[in-house]
Design a protein around this motif. Structure first.
Motif, PDB file in Angstrom:
ATOM      1  N   ASN A   1      13.484   7.189  40.286  1.00  0.00           N
ATOM      2  CA  ASN A   1      14.152   7.512  38.929  1.00  0.00           C
ATOM      3  C   ASN A   1      13.063   7.880  38.133  1.00  0.00           C
ATOM      4  O   ASN A   1      12.943   7.440  36.833  1.00  0.00           O
ATOM      5  N   THR A   2      11.945   8.534  38.695  1.00  0.00           N
ATOM      6  CA  THR A   2      10.581   8.745  37.867  1.00  0.00           C
ATOM      7  C   THR A   2      10.515  10.312  37.854  1.00  0.00           C
ATOM      8  O   THR A   2      10.762  11.106  38.898  1.00  0.00           O
ATOM      9  N   GLU A   3       9.966  11.034  36.638  1.00  0.00           N
ATOM     10  CA  GLU A   3       9.546  12.298  36.416  1.00  0.00           C
ATOM     11  C   GLU A   3       8.155  12.448  36.308  1.00  0.00           C
ATOM     12  O   GLU A   3       7.799  11.567  35.616  1.00  0.00           O
ATOM     13  N   LEU A   4       7.780  13.583  36.787  1.00  0.00           N
ATOM     14  CA  LEU A   4       6.038  13.807  36.892  1.00  0.00           C
ATOM     15  C   LEU A   4       6.053  14.624  35.790  1.00  0.00           C
ATOM     16  O   LEU A   4       6.724  15.584  35.442  1.00  0.00           O
ATOM     17  N   VAL A   5       5.000  14.333  34.901  1.00  0.00           N
ATOM     18  CA  VAL A   5       4.478  15.335  34.004  1.00  0.00           C
ATOM     19  C   VAL A   5       2.913  15.630  34.050  1.00  0.00           C
ATOM     20  O   VAL A   5       2.140  14.330  33.800  1.00  0.00           O
ATOM     21  N   GLY A   6       2.330  16.614  34.349  1.00  0.00           N
ATOM     22  CA  GLY A   6       1.092  17.033  34.488  1.00  0.00           C
ATOM     23  C   GLY A   6       0.377  17.151  33.328  1.00  0.00           C
ATOM     24  O   GLY A   6       1.099  17.680  32.160  1.00  0.00           O
ATOM     25  N   LEU A   7      -1.075  17.361  32.967  1.00  0.00           N
ATOM     26  CA  LEU A   7      -1.584  17.877  32.103  1.00  0.00           C
ATOM     27  C   LEU A   7      -3.083  18.412  32.333  1.00  0.00           C
ATOM     28  O   LEU A   7      -3.540  17.700  33.180  1.00  0.00           O
ATOM     29  N   SER A   8      -3.527  19.397  31.999  1.00  0.00           N
ATOM     30  CA  SER A   8      -5.076  19.743  31.678  1.00  0.00           C
ATOM     31  C   SER A   8      -5.412  20.622  30.433  1.00  0.00           C
ATOM     32  O   SER A   8      -4.279  21.172  30.005  1.00  0.00           O
ATOM     33  N   ILE A   9      -6.468  20.535  30.171  1.00  0.00           N
ATOM     34  CA  ILE A   9      -6.977  21.352  29.199  1.00  0.00           C
ATOM     35  C   ILE A   9      -7.058  22.744  29.783  1.00  0.00           C
ATOM     36  O   ILE A   9      -8.156  23.307  29.732  1.00  0.00           O
ATOM     37  N   ASP A  10      -6.114  23.695  30.018  1.00  0.00           N
ATOM     38  CA  ASP A  10      -6.223  24.805  30.372  1.00  0.00           C
ATOM     39  C   ASP A  10      -4.779  25.657  29.532  1.00  0.00           C
ATOM     40  O   ASP A  10      -4.062  24.873  29.407  1.00  0.00           O
ATOM     41  N   SER A  11      -4.834  26.891  29.715  1.00  0.00           N
ATOM     42  CA  SER A  11      -3.885  27.590  29.352  1.00  0.00           C
ATOM     43  C   SER A  11      -2.596  27.810  30.145  1.00  0.00           C
ATOM     44  O   SER A  11      -2.894  27.394  31.440  1.00  0.00           O
ATOM     45  N   ILE A  12      -1.457  28.070  29.730  1.00  0.00           N
ATOM     46  CA  ILE A  12      -0.256  28.195  30.517  1.00  0.00           C
ATOM     47  C   ILE A  12      -0.658  29.478  31.555  1.00  0.00           C
ATOM     48  O   ILE A  12      -0.144  29.270  32.662  1.00  0.00           O
ATOM     49  N   HIS A  13      -1.366  30.549  31.222  1.00  0.00           N
ATOM     50  CA  HIS A  13      -1.711  31.561  32.249  1.00  0.00           C
ATOM     51  C   HIS A  13      -2.552  30.831  33.141  1.00  0.00           C
ATOM     52  O   HIS A  13      -2.209  31.368  34.364  1.00  0.00           O
ATOM     53  N   ALA A  14      -3.498  30.084  33.073  1.00  0.00           N
ATOM     54  CA  ALA A  14      -4.316  29.390  34.182  1.00  0.00           C
ATOM     55  C   ALA A  14      -3.359  28.497  34.821  1.00  0.00           C
ATOM     56  O   ALA A  14      -3.770  28.699  36.163  1.00  0.00           O
ATOM     57  N   HIS A  15      -2.713  27.869  34.160  1.00  0.00           N
ATOM     58  CA  HIS A  15      -1.505  27.019  35.218  1.00  0.00           C
ATOM     59  C   HIS A  15      -0.853  27.875  36.064  1.00  0.00           C
ATOM     60  O   HIS A  15      -0.624  27.589  37.355  1.00  0.00           O
ATOM     61  N   LEU A  16       0.026  29.062  35.545  1.00  0.00           N
ATOM     62  CA  LEU A  16       0.627  29.853  36.279  1.00  0.00           C
ATOM     63  C   LEU A  16      -0.171  30.347  37.454  1.00  0.00           C
ATOM     64  O   LEU A  16       0.576  30.287  38.539  1.00  0.00           O
ATOM     65  N   GLY A  17      -1.328  30.780  37.164  1.00  0.00           N
ATOM     66  CA  GLY A  17      -2.090  31.558  38.344  1.00  0.00           C
ATOM     67  C   GLY A  17      -2.420  30.416  39.490  1.00  0.00           C
ATOM     68  O   GLY A  17      -2.304  30.910  40.483  1.00  0.00           O
ATOM     69  N   TRP A  18      -2.738  29.157  38.880  1.00  0.00           N
ATOM     70  CA  TRP A  18      -3.336  28.173  39.946  1.00  0.00           C
ATOM     71  C   TRP A  18      -2.034  27.743  40.710  1.00  0.00           C
ATOM     72  O   TRP A  18      -2.046  27.968  42.073  1.00  0.00           O
ATOM     73  N   VAL A  19      -0.809  27.622  40.129  1.00  0.00           N
ATOM     74  CA  VAL A  19       0.297  27.237  40.728  1.00  0.00           C
ATOM     75  C   VAL A  19       0.760  28.174  41.714  1.00  0.00           C
ATOM     76  O   VAL A  19       0.876  27.844  42.883  1.00  0.00           O
ATOM     77  N   ASN A  20       0.790  29.403  41.358  1.00  0.00           N
ATOM     78  CA  ASN A  20       1.066  30.481  42.385  1.00  0.00           C
ATOM     79  C   ASN A  20       0.148  30.491  43.433  1.00  0.00           C
ATOM     80  O   ASN A  20       0.274  30.910  44.638  1.00  0.00           O
ATOM     81  N   ASN A  21      -1.277  30.472  43.169  1.00  0.00           N
ATOM     82  CA  ASN A  21      -2.151  30.651  43.945  1.00  0.00           C
ATOM     83  C   ASN A  21      -2.315  29.546  45.202  1.00  0.00           C
ATOM     84  O   ASN A  21      -2.257  29.758  46.346  1.00  0.00           O
ATOM     85  N   VAL A  22      -2.166  28.254  44.712  1.00  0.00           N
ATOM     86  CA  VAL A  22      -1.873  27.302  45.593  1.00  0.00           C
ATOM     87  C   VAL A  22      -0.654  27.253  46.740  1.00  0.00           C
ATOM     88  O   VAL A  22      -0.726  27.039  47.678  1.00  0.00           O
TER      89      VAL A  22
END
Ligand code: BEZ
Length: 220
Positions: free
Chosen positions: A74-95
């Protein structure tokens, strides 16, 4: 080894038992406000130092690959880093392209460091620009129940994160405490007596595994 001078004063960081500080932030799944998010659920809020870095990629993939186990708790995950949304999207897509692993949970784009500072994730004597590897276990009442901080160069242990989550929830459900290395199926600790009557009762209780009145275990 040369010793480095510590220059920054200790910060006030959220502690076990505190109300989780509230925030509204942009994430890879849209804006979220913590206190309105995941009603009646637990939240595991975790930070990583930077997108497109090796240890972080292994950790985020670990969270993604075991997301179903968090859901079962019954647990939701929430990640964080000091990066932009664009960097996050690029990384998620790359992985996803390189490994097939998809980070299907919100990742906060904490580019202004607001949440990192609120949660003591920015530890300037470790790094002034990247969040350390923090994990906050937040219960459905939005209270902080367990905190982990790891440095930049050591990845976390996913088995331990899941074990700690299960231990917290089992402790709450049965009003028991969890001994060293507890895992599901192991005996649990009965809360110790609080007065002499309870102590004498415990000393005559043959239903539990008793070392002495203050250390008694039972099966769940
Ligand atoms: C990493 O994830 O590999 C990493 C990130 C920041 C500093 C050091 C290592």
């Amino acid at each position: 080894m040369e010793t480095q001078e510590i220059t920054t004063a200790p910060a006030i960081i959220p502690r076990i038992g505190d109300k989780a500080p509230n925030f509204t932030s942009k994430t890879t799944k849209g804006d979220i406000t913590l206190h309105d998010y995941a009603k009646d659920k637990w939240i595991v809020l975790f930070s990583h130092p930077a997108d497109f870095t090796p240890v972080c990629t292994t950790e985020m993939s670990g969270f993604a690959l075991r997301k179903d186990e968090f859901t079962a708790f019954n647990t939701e995950l929430v990640g964080l880093s000091i990066d932009s949304i664009h960097a996050h999207l690029g990384w998620v897509n790359n992985v996803k392209e390189k490994t097939g692993v998809y980070f299907d949970f919100p990742i906060i784009a904490d580019i202004d460091m607001k949440v990192s500072k609120l949660y003591g994730m920015l530890q300037p004597n470790e790094s002034e620009t990247a969040a350390v590897r923090a994990v906050f276990f937040i219960d459905p009442e939005k209270k902080i129940r367990l905190v982990m901080y790891y440095p930049l160069n050591v990845g976390r242990n996913m088995d331990e994160i899941l074990r700690a989550l299960e231990a917290l929830q089992t402790s709450d459900k049965y009003d028991v405490a969890m001994p060293l290395d507890w895992k599901k199926g192991d005996k649990v600790i009965i809360p110790p007596p609080k007065n002499l009557d309870e102590m004498n009762q415990r000393l005559n209780d043959d239903t539990c595994e008793r070392t002495d009145f203050y250390l008694c275990k039972k099966e769940l």
